[in-house]
Design a protein around this motif. Structure first.
Motif, PDB file in Angstrom:
ATOM      1  N   THR A  26     -57.732 -20.994  12.559  1.00 20.81           N
ATOM      2  CA  THR A  26     -56.579 -21.071  13.458  1.00 20.81           C
ATOM      3  C   THR A  26     -55.398 -21.772  12.798  1.00 20.81           C
ATOM      4  OG1 THR A  26     -57.480 -23.112  14.427  1.00 20.81           O
ATOM      5  CG2 THR A  26     -57.990 -21.038  15.538  1.00 20.81           C
ATOM      6  N   LEU A  65     -54.097 -18.733  10.939  1.00 16.65           N
ATOM      7  CA  LEU A  65     -53.825 -17.614  11.846  1.00 16.65           C
ATOM      8  C   LEU A  65     -53.630 -18.139  13.268  1.00 16.65           C
ATOM      9  CD1 LEU A  65     -56.478 -15.062  10.524  1.00 16.65           C
ATOM     10  CD2 LEU A  65     -54.019 -15.049  10.065  1.00 16.65           C
ATOM     11  N   PRO A  66     -52.473 -18.709  13.571  1.00 15.45           N
ATOM     12  CA  PRO A  66     -52.221 -19.255  14.919  1.00 15.45           C
ATOM     13  C   PRO A  66     -51.980 -18.126  15.918  1.00 15.45           C
ATOM     14  CG  PRO A  66     -50.243 -19.406  13.588  1.00 15.45           C
ATOM     15  CD  PRO A  66     -51.322 -18.884  12.674  1.00 15.45           C
ATOM     16  N   ASP A  67     -51.868 -18.507  17.190  1.00 11.25           N
ATOM     17  CA  ASP A  67     -51.630 -17.514  18.239  1.00 11.25           C
ATOM     18  C   ASP A  67     -50.314 -16.774  18.032  1.00 11.25           C
ATOM     19  OD1 ASP A  67     -53.986 -18.308  19.434  1.00 11.25           O
ATOM     20  OD2 ASP A  67     -53.003 -19.774  20.719  1.00 11.25           O
ATOM     21  N   SER A  68     -49.317 -17.489  17.533  1.00 11.40           N
ATOM     22  CA  SER A  68     -47.990 -16.894  17.383  1.00 11.40           C
ATOM     23  C   SER A  68     -47.294 -17.536  16.194  1.00 11.40           C
ATOM     24  CB  SER A  68     -47.171 -17.099  18.660  1.00 11.40           C
ATOM     25  OG  SER A  68     -45.798 -16.869  18.433  1.00 11.40           O
ATOM     26  N   THR A 101     -45.144 -20.330  17.352  1.00 15.13           N
ATOM     27  CA  THR A 101     -45.863 -21.591  17.535  1.00 15.13           C
ATOM     28  C   THR A 101     -45.991 -22.317  16.215  1.00 15.13           C
ATOM     29  OG1 THR A 101     -47.135 -20.629  19.357  1.00 15.13           O
ATOM     30  CG2 THR A 101     -48.032 -22.617  18.322  1.00 15.13           C
TER      31      THR A 101
END
Length: 722
Positions: free
Chosen positions: A125, A128-131, A134
């Motif tokens: 994460t 590779l974050p959610d957005s 972000t």
């Protein structure tokens, strides 16, 4: 004025060095006058942070997008080898240098960090974050770099990529010009930052952790020398040229402890000065190509573990030494294999996880905060040096300026080895002399005296006769008869002068003063105090008394005045087994001593067994009552019991007095309890008075003052007048 302006250096690097020295001098001589520089420091840091991310995104997309086919593979291959060599050099020092540390005995006071909740860091994460937005908002540099690199690589396969690359190149030029405006602020930002940070230096803290400072300093000197010698042994680069390229970014990084904001300056200096420093033709196509590759190379190197981050892992074996549980070299190597990939998530997160994995006390993490001002600079400056080595070596090989001289390289490695051995042996001797009988926390604890003014309470040698326990009777006789239990550090104990002092003693002094009576104390074991209270020979009993259902049945209790949290004091050798964290449940039965027998219940045993167990099974726990905590600290007690179940607020002081033991908090704040006063008689007016008075003391912050002084060992001046 013109003469002063004429003295101002023309080069930004020299300006940075001048203001670095000026800021350090101001912070050292006038530490109380640096607060007015804070707005300048804030403006500089914020302006730098705003510019960096957009600048690097454009640089990465354009740089990768314009790479010729196959060049990316070569770039990663050459850069990967250099990074592995840097990690290896730092890892060797992390393994070797702690071996030079002399034995040390220590234990620390209570602090709030004991109960910090650890959140496992997920590298997936992180990258590779959610957005992506972000990631930008949270300064998640690895994710931003990966996203930009992927976009740039995908552009290579598009026939009409120039339609996108041209406007991005214009934006890159725009952000580059904006960055040059910010660069003009750098010398003044450095001046403000270094002045503020020098003014905050705590000499006492530096003395206490001089062992860590020594190994970090040796590591810094050896790695810096090794980087320099490798560059001049493998390339035609001269020392003067190298210094011109890195002195500005070096000063900025050292003053701000922020490598990210120094990257644009480092990239710009390398692009402008490196070809000439390597003696290559700037019109050579290979040179123009490498000019475009410098930004992706530096950004990739920064998004992976840096030289400084790997070197900072020396804190973990230092922590083991600090609690007299030095790691074997093989154990340090295993730690590095798991910790190096995770360093991109931050030093504190990785250190905490490795402390858990190795079964070391989590409260050692407070040393990261204590040393933060210089520790982060150590990490960032070494990181900058590693990125400079990475760029110079990869570019030199790519443009045909690779000039390996094996004899000089071997001599450099020999010099680095000799320097490590010499400084290591010298620091071991110096530290052994400086740290001999240096443990003073126990003396500091026993030197505490009452924070409350007024008459010193008389300590009775024998119990008083029975008498009515009512508010009217207490005021009529002019004496508050208070019992405090033996062995109740820090609530009631004998200090080095033999005086009966403590948190609850000061509380009782204030209570007697409020009642308008004299305080007299009787010190006995808790069981005897309860008997005396029931017979009307005492008015109140204090000394770290916890509220339990059984106690509430036997006696009247006041309202609570302090929350405490159950923890364990364990011998150093058993910390790993009982620490908790990501490990299996203890395979043998665990015997825990408990001084307050009223705490023992099947429910508490079951909860502790669950906390000390793992996901598959609970631990086997037995709670055993003992007469006093002193029994646990005898040789027989250490053999018979695995730990002492006690409030953390008390256990920290006990561990300080017995530094071969450690306070651990495997339960977190799960098992909290309330301290109360046991009240004699059945007089409702007396109970209402005590509860009202305690409520007022809490609301006025006076209980917090006592906590700060007796538990945290800070302050006290404000409370002395009460």
């Amino acid at each position: 004025m013109e003469r002063l302006l004429a003295l101002w250096p023309r080069q930004i690097g020299n300006q940075c060095l001048l203001m670095l020295a000026a800021g350090a001098l101001l912070g050292w001589l006038l530490p109380g006058q640096t607060h007015w520089l804070q707005p300048l420091a804030t403006i500089f840091l914020q302006a730098s942070q705003i510019v960096v991310m957009p600048f690097l995104i454009c640089e990465l997309i354009v740089g990768f997008g314009r790479l010729r086919p196959g060049s990316l593979r070569q770039l990663v291959g050459r850069g990967g080898l250099v990074l592995l060599a840097l990690w290896l050099a730092a890892s060797l020092l992390v393994i070797v240098l702690p071996l030079f540390l002399p034995p040390l005995v220590t234990s620390e006071f209570y602090h709030a960090g004991l109960f910090d909740v650890h959140k496992s860091d997920d590298l997936l994460t992180t990258y590779l974050p959610d957005s992506i937005f972000t990631a930008l908002a949270t300064d998640n540099f690895p994710a931003v770099v990966l996203f930009s690199c992927v976009l740039g690589i995908l552009l290579q396969g598009l026939d009409d990529r120039e339609h996108l690359l041209r406007p991005l190149a214009v934006m890159r030029s725009l952000f580059n010009r904006l960055n040059k405006l910010v660069v003009r602020l750098i010398p003044f930002g450095i001046f403000a930052l270094i002045a503020i940070n020098v003014s905050r230096i705590n000499g006492e803290q530096l003395i206490r952790i001089q062992g860590f400072f020594a190994v970090c300093l040796i590591s810094f000197l050896v790695l810096s020398l090794l980087c320099l010698l490798v560059l001049i042994s493998l390339t035609p680069l001269r020392l003067r040229s190298l210094w011109q390229m890195i002195k500005g970014p070096l000063a900025l990084t050292a003053s701000s402890a922020n490598l990210l904001i120094a990257l644009p300056m480092l990239v710009s200096n390398l692009q402008e000065q490196l070809p000439a420093a390597l003696g290559v033709d700037p019109d050579d196509p290979r040179v123009r190509e490498m000019h475009e590759e410098i930004t992706p190379l530096i950004s990739l190197g920064f998004s992976l573990p840096t030289l400084g981050q790997v070197a900072t892992l020396i804190f973990v074996p230092f922590s083991a030494w600090y609690v007299d549980r030095a790691l074997e070299p093989l154990a340090t190597l295993r730690m590095l294999l798991s910790a190096i990939p995770a360093t991109v998530s931050g030093v504190k997160a990785v250190v905490r996880q490795e402390l858990l994995n190795l079964g070391l006390p989590i409260d050692l993490l407070q040393l990261v905060y204590v040393n933060g001002e210089w520790l982060y600079r150590f990490e960032k400056v070494l990181g900058l040096e590693g990125l400079a080595v990475l760029a110079v070596l990869v570019v030199a090989q790519g443009v045909g300026a690779w000039r390996p001289r094996l004899p000089r390289l071997l001599a450099s490695l020999g010099l680095a080895t000799a320097l490590t051995l010499g400084l290591g042996l010298a620091s071991r001797s110096a530290l052994a002399a400086a740290l001999r009988e240096s443990y003073r926390n126990d003396a500091r604890l026993l030197a505490l005296s009452s924070t409350r003014s007024g008459e010193t309470p008389r300590v009775a040698s024998r119990p008083w006769p029975a008498a009515p326990v009512t508010l009217q009777a207490i005021r009529a006789r002019g004496v508050l008869r208070a019992g405090v239990q033996d062995d109740a550090l820090p609530w009631a104990f004998r200090n080095a002068r033999g005086d009966l002092v403590g948190f609850d003693v000061d509380l009782l002094k204030s209570m007697a003063r409020s009642l308008g009576v004299r305080l007299e104390l009787l010190q006995l074991p808790l069981e005897q105090l309860e008997q005396q209270l029931g017979e009307g020979r005492l008015d109140v009993v204090a000394g770290g008394i916890q509220n339990t259902p059984e106690r509430a049945i036997r006696h009247e209790l006041s309202r609570s005045y302090q929350t405490v949290n159950l923890a364990l004091v364990v011998p150093d050798a058993k910390v790993r087994e009982l620490q908790g964290g990501e490990r299996s449940a203890p395979s043998r039965p665990i015997s825990l001593a408990v001084e307050d027998e009223s705490l023992i219940s099947y429910g508490l045993e079951a909860q502790i067994a669950k906390s000390l167990g793992d996901a598959r099974q609970r631990a086997r726990v037995k709670l055993v009552p003992i007469g006093s905590s002193a029994e646990f600290f005898t040789a027989e007690g250490q053999r018979r019991y695995d730990g002492l179940l006690t409030p953390a607020e008390s256990g920290a002081g006990l561990a300080v007095l017995h530094p071969s033991t450690t306070l651990i908090t495997p339960f977190g704040r799960e098992f909290s309890s309330e301290l109360v006063l046991m009240v004699g008689g059945r007089d409702a007016a007396f109970r209402r008075y005590l509860n009202g008075w305690l409520t007022r003391e809490i609301s006025l912050g006076r209980i917090q003052e006592l906590f700060d002084y007796w538990i945290l060992l800070k302050g006290g001046a404000a409370a002395r007048s009460r």
